[in-house]
Design a protein around this motif. Sequence first.
Motif, PDB file in Angstrom:
ATOM      1  N   GLN A  66       0.740  -0.992  -0.175  1.00 48.64           N
ATOM      2  CA  GLN A  66      -0.051  -0.033  -0.173  1.00 48.64           C
ATOM      3  C   GLN A  66       0.720   1.295   0.034  1.00 48.64           C
ATOM      4  OE1 GLN A  66      -2.597  -0.258   3.099  1.00 48.64           O
ATOM      5  NE2 GLN A  66      -3.669  -1.915   2.624  1.00 48.64           N
ATOM      6  N   ALA A  67       1.900   1.322   0.784  1.00 47.97           N
ATOM      7  CA  ALA A  67       2.806   2.549   0.757  1.00 47.97           C
ATOM      8  C   ALA A  67       3.476   2.653  -0.428  1.00 47.97           C
ATOM      9  CB  ALA A  67       3.887   2.089   1.880  1.00 47.97           C
ATOM     10  N   LEU A  68       3.939   1.570  -1.232  1.00 50.05           N
ATOM     11  CA  LEU A  68       4.555   1.572  -2.423  1.00 50.05           C
ATOM     12  C   LEU A  68       3.612   2.144  -3.505  1.00 50.05           C
ATOM     13  CD1 LEU A  68       7.106   0.667  -3.910  1.00 50.05           C
ATOM     14  CD2 LEU A  68       6.033  -1.666  -4.688  1.00 50.05           C
ATOM     15  N   PHE A  69       2.420   1.786  -3.315  1.00 52.06           N
ATOM     16  CA  PHE A  69       1.365   2.162  -4.287  1.00 52.06           C
ATOM     17  C   PHE A  69       0.983   3.901  -3.987  1.00 52.06           C
ATOM     18  CE2 PHE A  69      -0.603  -2.036  -4.836  1.00 52.06           C
ATOM     19  CZ  PHE A  69       0.138  -2.484  -5.797  1.00 52.06           C
ATOM     20  N   THR A  70       1.214   4.278  -2.639  1.00 53.32           N
ATOM     21  CA  THR A  70       1.133   5.538  -2.536  1.00 53.32           C
ATOM     22  C   THR A  70       2.090   6.491  -3.047  1.00 53.32           C
ATOM     23  OG1 THR A  70      -0.003   5.191  -0.225  1.00 53.32           O
ATOM     24  CG2 THR A  70       1.140   7.295  -0.505  1.00 53.32           C
ATOM     25  N   GLY A  97       3.663   9.536  -9.740  1.00 55.69           N
ATOM     26  CA  GLY A  97       2.738   9.438 -11.074  1.00 55.69           C
ATOM     27  C   GLY A  97       3.385   8.040 -11.834  1.00 55.69           C
ATOM     28  N   LEU A  98       2.711   7.600 -12.994  1.00 58.31           N
ATOM     29  CA  LEU A  98       3.229   6.285 -13.622  1.00 58.31           C
ATOM     30  C   LEU A  98       4.674   6.340 -14.101  1.00 58.31           C
ATOM     31  CD1 LEU A  98      -0.023   5.145 -15.152  1.00 58.31           C
ATOM     32  CD2 LEU A  98       0.931   4.188 -13.153  1.00 58.31           C
ATOM     33  N   ASP A  99       5.254   7.611 -14.410  1.00 64.35           N
ATOM     34  CA  ASP A  99       6.586   7.824 -15.142  1.00 64.35           C
ATOM     35  C   ASP A  99       7.623   7.161 -14.258  1.00 64.35           C
ATOM     36  OD1 ASP A  99       5.535   8.808 -17.462  1.00 64.35           O
ATOM     37  OD2 ASP A  99       5.756  10.892 -16.693  1.00 64.35           O
ATOM     38  N   MET A 100       7.355   7.135 -12.795  1.00 65.20           N
ATOM     39  CA  MET A 100       8.517   6.461 -11.935  1.00 65.20           C
ATOM     40  C   MET A 100       8.639   4.824 -12.515  1.00 65.20           C
ATOM     41  SD  MET A 100       6.646   5.755  -8.072  1.00 65.20           S
ATOM     42  CE  MET A 100       8.381   5.093  -7.845  1.00 65.20           C
ATOM     43  N   LEU A 101       7.605   4.362 -13.143  1.00 65.95           N
ATOM     44  CA  LEU A 101       7.758   2.804 -13.432  1.00 65.95           C
ATOM     45  C   LEU A 101       8.805   2.781 -14.796  1.00 65.95           C
ATOM     46  CD1 LEU A 101       4.133   1.774 -12.896  1.00 65.95           C
ATOM     47  CD2 LEU A 101       5.992   1.434 -11.496  1.00 65.95           C
ATOM     48  N   SER A 146     -15.478  -2.225 -23.640  1.00 63.93           N
ATOM     49  CA  SER A 146     -15.217  -3.391 -23.107  1.00 63.93           C
ATOM     50  C   SER A 146     -13.763  -3.806 -22.879  1.00 63.93           C
ATOM     51  CB  SER A 146     -15.895  -4.627 -23.758  1.00 63.93           C
ATOM     52  OG  SER A 146     -15.210  -4.947 -24.969  1.00 63.93           O
ATOM     53  N   TRP A 147     -12.962  -3.061 -23.515  1.00 58.92           N
ATOM     54  CA  TRP A 147     -11.350  -3.443 -23.683  1.00 58.92           C
ATOM     55  C   TRP A 147     -11.110  -2.683 -22.281  1.00 58.92           C
ATOM     56  CZ3 TRP A 147      -7.533  -5.161 -27.067  1.00 58.92           C
ATOM     57  CH2 TRP A 147      -8.160  -5.717 -28.204  1.00 58.92           C
ATOM     58  N   PRO A 148      -9.786  -3.178 -21.809  1.00 59.10           N
ATOM     59  CA  PRO A 148      -9.569  -2.386 -20.693  1.00 59.10           C
ATOM     60  C   PRO A 148      -9.109  -0.796 -20.579  1.00 59.10           C
ATOM     61  CG  PRO A 148      -8.250  -4.546 -20.941  1.00 59.10           C
ATOM     62  CD  PRO A 148      -9.116  -4.404 -22.132  1.00 59.10           C
ATOM     63  N   ASP A 149      -9.311  -0.140 -19.611  1.00 66.10           N
ATOM     64  CA  ASP A 149      -8.978   1.343 -19.690  1.00 66.10           C
ATOM     65  C   ASP A 149      -7.821   1.524 -19.056  1.00 66.10           C
ATOM     66  OD1 ASP A 149      -8.949   4.118 -19.493  1.00 66.10           O
ATOM     67  OD2 ASP A 149     -10.698   4.349 -18.275  1.00 66.10           O
ATOM     68  N   VAL A 150      -6.704   1.762 -19.928  1.00 68.21           N
ATOM     69  CA  VAL A 150      -5.460   2.020 -19.561  1.00 68.21           C
ATOM     70  C   VAL A 150      -4.918   3.298 -19.385  1.00 68.21           C
ATOM     71  CG1 VAL A 150      -4.487  -0.513 -20.149  1.00 68.21           C
ATOM     72  CG2 VAL A 150      -4.522   1.533 -21.867  1.00 68.21           C
ATOM     73  N   SER A 151      -5.861   4.231 -19.329  1.00 69.07           N
ATOM     74  CA  SER A 151      -5.295   5.845 -19.290  1.00 69.07           C
ATOM     75  C   SER A 151      -4.452   5.756 -17.962  1.00 69.07           C
ATOM     76  CB  SER A 151      -6.557   6.542 -19.394  1.00 69.07           C
ATOM     77  OG  SER A 151      -7.358   6.239 -18.059  1.00 69.07           O
ATOM     78  N   GLU A 152      -3.721   6.807 -17.877  1.00 70.92           N
ATOM     79  CA  GLU A 152      -3.097   7.281 -16.556  1.00 70.92           C
ATOM     80  C   GLU A 152      -3.917   7.170 -15.414  1.00 70.92           C
ATOM     81  OE1 GLU A 152       0.521   8.096 -16.801  1.00 70.92           O
ATOM     82  OE2 GLU A 152       0.142   7.058 -18.527  1.00 70.92           O
ATOM     83  N   LEU A 184      -4.045   0.433  -8.915  1.00 81.27           N
ATOM     84  CA  LEU A 184      -2.721  -0.143  -8.900  1.00 81.27           C
ATOM     85  C   LEU A 184      -2.790  -1.550  -8.321  1.00 81.27           C
ATOM     86  CD1 LEU A 184      -0.633   2.993  -7.954  1.00 81.27           C
ATOM     87  CD2 LEU A 184      -0.555   1.952 -10.044  1.00 81.27           C
ATOM     88  N   PRO A 185      -3.507  -1.739  -7.224  1.00 85.28           N
ATOM     89  CA  PRO A 185      -3.416  -3.200  -6.486  1.00 85.28           C
ATOM     90  C   PRO A 185      -3.800  -4.346  -7.593  1.00 85.28           C
ATOM     91  CG  PRO A 185      -4.504  -1.450  -5.063  1.00 85.28           C
ATOM     92  CD  PRO A 185      -4.301  -0.804  -6.360  1.00 85.28           C
ATOM     93  N   ASP A 186      -4.717  -3.718  -8.371  1.00 85.97           N
ATOM     94  CA  ASP A 186      -5.345  -5.037  -9.447  1.00 85.97           C
ATOM     95  C   ASP A 186      -4.220  -5.393 -10.615  1.00 85.97           C
ATOM     96  OD1 ASP A 186      -7.731  -4.669  -7.963  1.00 85.97           O
ATOM     97  OD2 ASP A 186      -8.359  -3.027  -9.355  1.00 85.97           O
ATOM     98  N   TRP A 187      -3.920  -4.353 -11.107  1.00 91.55           N
ATOM     99  CA  TRP A 187      -3.053  -4.808 -12.388  1.00 91.55           C
ATOM    100  C   TRP A 187      -1.574  -4.867 -12.031  1.00 91.55           C
ATOM    101  CZ3 TRP A 187       0.814  -1.486 -14.241  1.00 91.55           C
ATOM    102  CH2 TRP A 187       0.585  -0.104 -13.668  1.00 91.55           C
TER     103      TRP A 187
END
Length: 849
Positions: free
Chosen positions: A650-654, A660-664, A686-692, A699-702
């Motif tokens: 949870q802290a990592l996701f925080t 932001g996603l740019d740190m990945l 019906s396709w996955p929403d992969v917007s920022e 985050l926990p899901d994917w």
Amino acid sequence: MDDRNGQLKSQGELPIDALLPELQQVLAERSSAVLVASPGAGKTTRVPLALLGAPWLAGKRILMLEPRRLAARSAARYMAASLGEQVGGTVGYRVRMDTKVGPSTVIEVITEGVLTRMLQADPALEGVGIVIFDEFHERHLHGDLGLALCLQSQSVLRDDLRLLVMSATLEAEPVAELLGGAPLLVSEGQAYPVETNYAAKPVSGRIEDAVARTALEAVQRHEGDALVFLQGAAEIHRVAGLLRASAALPAATEVIPLYGALSPEAQDRAVASASPGERKIVLATTIAESSVTVRGVRIVVDSGLSRVPRFSPRTGMARLETVPVSVASADQRRGRAGREAPGVCYRLWTEQEHRQLQPQSEPELLGADLAPLALELAIWGIADPFEELAWLTKPPAAAYAQAEELLRELGALDAQGKPTAHGKMMAELGMHPRLAHMVLEAKPLGQGEAACELAALLGDRDLLRQTRSIDMRLRVEALRGRGYSAAGEQPDPAAVKRLTAEAREWMRAAGITPQPRGQASAAMSADADATGLLLALAYPDRIAQRRGDIRFLLRSGRGAAVQELQPLSSAPYLATAELEDSGTDSRILLAAPITLAELERHYADQIIDEADVRWDRGAGAVRARRKLRLGALTLKETQLENADSELVMQALFTGIAELGLDMLPWTKQARQLQARIALMHTHNTSWPDVSEEALLSSLPDWLGPYVGGMRSRNDLSRLNMAQIMESLLSWQERSQLDEEVPTHMTVPSGSRIPVDYSDPAAPVLAVRLQELFGLQRTPRIAGGKLPITIHLLSPAHRPVQVTQDLANFWQNTYFEVKKDLKGRYPKHYWPDNPLEAAPTNRAKPRPQS
């Protein structure tokens, strides 16, 4: 009428006398009445005596409430003298720490808090025929509470109980309505004319200087004694010093203070007539506004200020606030000059300022600390004070809720709001709940005597007014006769005597036996060392932890600060008794040190042992710490080994959410895949929403399945983002994606060109113009729903045209572009008919074999 009342006639007629027969008749027929009588009418001393022989009284007692102890004692003495008796006979009084009643007492003059205790002990008030609320216009908290409880007692238990509300300046109609449409009786007072003088301009500078100057001028110009109204004891002492030091003070003129904290003897001396040939200037607070006649007064000097309690639900603290008086209070004060003869009143405000004053003073209930009220109501059995009781003014909901929260913290109420056994014992002591809790908790610790001394000190003005030190231990030492030599200040002996007597009274009430002073030197020193712990018991929400040179953090989360550097500024922990709410950080006025060991021992059940796992932005990693917390205070903090993996994740996701996603570790391939999926989602939800936004919110899901054991940005660098994005798709979706949103397109020249999906709404195919000869229409993707945006390039791979309509380009634009390119690239092939020309990825097409 009782024959004893015949004696009153010999003492002179008063305006109220004409109304007494009507009042007697009303109370014979009705259970409630409201009496409005101007100052000087005689209501306080005549009405109770006039009711002595009423048939409905039938041997029961008369209780008359006075808002102040001085007024209660004075009224009782005057009535007893009217009957030719001593106090304690037919007329007696009950005030805190002073009771004079006897077996034959019928009229008991009591203070408002005493009525509350009597009601709690006997809700039906058996043996009481009538309760008289005198000077109700002052609207003290216990007066409002007492009336509300008496109304319920009258309604449920005692329909024969009479209630009489008396006042000098009250808006009587709402009170009469509250009492069920009670009859309203009005008596004009006996008042001599009073000349009123306003200031020519608003006062500038210190009010004390202006008051002293005006008082000196007044006593020089007019005969008689002077009554000067000021807002508090500190101002009284400053003005007294100025007057006594002035050469303009007339000879044989005594300056006498009058305020609530003085001893009864000192108060009685202030209201008594001056000795023959002498004059007096009485410096008083609102204590002299009503109920009490200061003998000999012909002059009133009014500062126009009063000091009232204000409770802040935002901070949970009460403070005294100086405010302008109301018109009603100003008239009461002016009337003091006309009680015995014509007089004069000097008001230190202008007529223009007078027109801006409030008509009536605000009820204390609206601005006071409601913890005592909430405790009394809980013990009375009230679950909802706003609906179950009839109030003239309802308590503020926010302040009442905060009061209940404090009582729960002190153990006076349980989770359901019911009084505990401890809470009932607190109420029986008659102290503020904070102080009562302190005394009861200190008793088994062997600190009961010290707690009672502290209770006396905290309930009064500062014993050491001149010292700037906030150390409460100095006050304890001063009370115990050790003085205060460090600053050269010795406490007022009269104040020490009074506070010592009050502490002994608290000990008696709590069942604590004081130690003989000659045998208690070591114990006294130990008690002084325990001052911080005792204050913490009374003010658990104000335990403070040092966080800077003079700044502290309170347990409640508020900031606090010492005004200047002093020994206690460096204490790691303080128990603060008095705070002044001022801006972001409250100012610490009184405190004592408390140790960490004491906090851990006495607050063990309230200390929370928690794992603090959070993202450290500076380190770029998750930090896990074990913390011992007392409210907002962190008492101890250590490294936490083997932190819960879920908390770490949870802290990592925080951290990812913050940065932001740019740190990945995105690669170009991964970003392309994300964009291709986003494009398909645009045309088919019906396709996955992969917007920022969508990815950050889930985050926990994917991402969760791939970050087990990871704690830092460096750990995250091992992730394969392309693989993670691909895992969001089913096998069928992957195939469909490659078919409908390809990564590359084969152009007529045979080259396989990558498609740029940076903007999913307009994918780009960047290709040299010559490689598209013969291609008539723009390629489309996503099942033919979206045209490709073609960036046509020169042989040097520089853009020369952007189009989504290739056919139009060939027909209308190509020939202009051809001229330019042919001039810059003459060796290259620029056919006149591009639709029939052979495409090439070279300068010229290869010859046909």
